[in-house]
Design an enzyme around this catalytic site. Structure first.
Site, PDB file in Angstrom:
ATOM      1  N   SER A  11      -3.295  -7.268 -13.873  1.00 50.35           N
ATOM      2  CA  SER A  11      -2.603  -7.492 -14.592  1.00 50.35           C
ATOM      3  C   SER A  11      -0.839  -9.014 -14.202  1.00 50.35           C
ATOM      4  O   SER A  11      -0.819  -9.797 -15.105  1.00 50.35           O
ATOM      5  CB  SER A  11      -2.000  -6.581 -15.484  1.00 50.35           C
ATOM      6  N   SER A 132      -1.944   0.521   0.106  1.00 48.45           N
ATOM      7  CA  SER A 132      -1.769   1.171   0.363  1.00 48.45           C
ATOM      8  C   SER A 132      -0.121   0.726   0.271  1.00 48.45           C
ATOM      9  O   SER A 132       0.082  -0.062  -0.554  1.00 48.45           O
ATOM     10  CB  SER A 132      -1.405   2.413   1.477  1.00 48.45           C
ATOM     11  N   TYR A 146       5.977   8.898  -4.798  1.00 49.72           N
ATOM     12  CA  TYR A 146       5.641   7.570  -4.070  1.00 49.72           C
ATOM     13  C   TYR A 146       5.330   8.041  -3.403  1.00 49.72           C
ATOM     14  O   TYR A 146       3.697   7.208  -3.141  1.00 49.72           O
ATOM     15  CB  TYR A 146       7.014   6.217  -4.753  1.00 49.72           C
ATOM     16  N   LYS A 150       1.351   7.602  -1.253  1.00 44.57           N
ATOM     17  CA  LYS A 150       0.491   6.703  -0.292  1.00 44.57           C
ATOM     18  C   LYS A 150       0.373   7.188   0.990  1.00 44.57           C
ATOM     19  O   LYS A 150      -0.168   7.020   1.704  1.00 44.57           O
ATOM     20  CB  LYS A 150       1.986   5.770  -0.261  1.00 44.57           C
TER      21      LYS A 150
END
Length: 280
Positions: A11, A132, A146, A150
């Site tokens: 998006s 990543s 977060y 990752k």
């Protein structure tokens, strides 16, 4: 015969740029996806097919893969791009938000890989590209969950690469640095929301750290100059999908390469000291 490429999270930002770049290649049929198909309806103008796909909804993922397989026999390439950053002190981030972070950035990615692999194995070929971050190699305060997501993607991708190589499937990891997307606003909004949920608010024990984070993200200047464009990442994805021998890793932006090298050279204590100075 064209190769069907399924891309998640298209998006905005990196996902959108990747669709726009790959859709220009006649040998690729690009499937752009997002939670709400109407939010990416305009990507049909690029020649891409538009599908609804929510990486936190197994039924949605299965339906999207079945659609591609019905038209092409198999998903020829999967680009796992969907993700976001949940920011806040470890002590303050609610468990439901931690679960949502992992569900989006790790579990959804892994399940999509599970869904496309049988078709790729039958075809004897395929490419998987996982987006990543340099945040899978270097860490900064307030981003524990977060970074954890990752780091998980890094380990997952390394294992996957060796497991599926015998079936003719190539796997690559993209590690972008700071990119001019809406990621900074996501950091600010999640940090603000997690602060609001904590009764201590802005006067709590992590107030100074949050203020430093806000300054680093929103001050522009150096951060803006370091940033790459979404198309820089899209170019790396294109190379990973089309190279005869794709690299295991593509680090995007000179700044990301410098930070990863610095982290390796400084070691744990040296890196901690550097980050402490940055957030002072």
């Amino acid at each position: 015969m064209t190769t069907a490429v399924l891309i998640t999270g298209t998006s905005s930002g990196i996902g959108r740029a990747t669709v726009e770049r790959l859709a220009r290649r006649p040998e690729l049929t690009v499937y752009a996806t997002a939670r709400r198909a109407e939010s990416i309806a305009d990507l049909a103008d690029t020649g891409a097919r538009v599908l609804a796909l929510d990486v936190t909804d197994p039924a949605s993922m299965a339906a999207a893969v079945k659609t591609v397989e019905a038209e092409h026999g198999a998903v020829g390439a999967l680009v796992n791009n969907a993700g976001y950053g949940e920011y806040g002190p470890v002590e303050e981030v609610p468990l439901d938000r931690i679960r949502r972070q992992m569900d989006t950035n790790v579990i959804g990615l892994a399940h999509l890989v599970q869904l496309v692999l049988p078709g790729m194995r039958r075809a004897g070929r395929g490419r998987i590209v996982n987006i990543s971050s340099m945040g899978g190699k270097v860490t900064f305060p307030l981003g524990a969950f977060y970074h954890a997501s990752k780091f998980a993607v890094e380990g997952f991708t390394d294992v996957l690469r060796t497991e599926v190589k015998p079936f003719g499937i190539g796997v690559s990891l993209i590690e972008p640095g700071v990119i001019r997307t809406g990621f900074g606003s996501t950091i600010t909004s999640t940090l603000s929301e997690n602060t609001a949920k904590n009764t201590a608010g802005d006067s709590g024990p992590y107030a100074a750290l949050k203020k430093a984070q806000d300054s680093l993200v929103n001050s522009g200047g150096t951060m803006e100059r370091m940033a790459g464009s979404p198309d820089d990442v899209a170019l790396a994805v294109e190379r990973a999908l089309t190279a005869t021998r794709p690299r295991p890793r593509y680090v995007v932006t000179a700044h990301a390469r410098a930070l990863i090298a610095t982290r390796r050279l400084l070691g744990d204590r040296g890196w901690d000291a550097l980050v402490t100075r940055m957030y002072r």
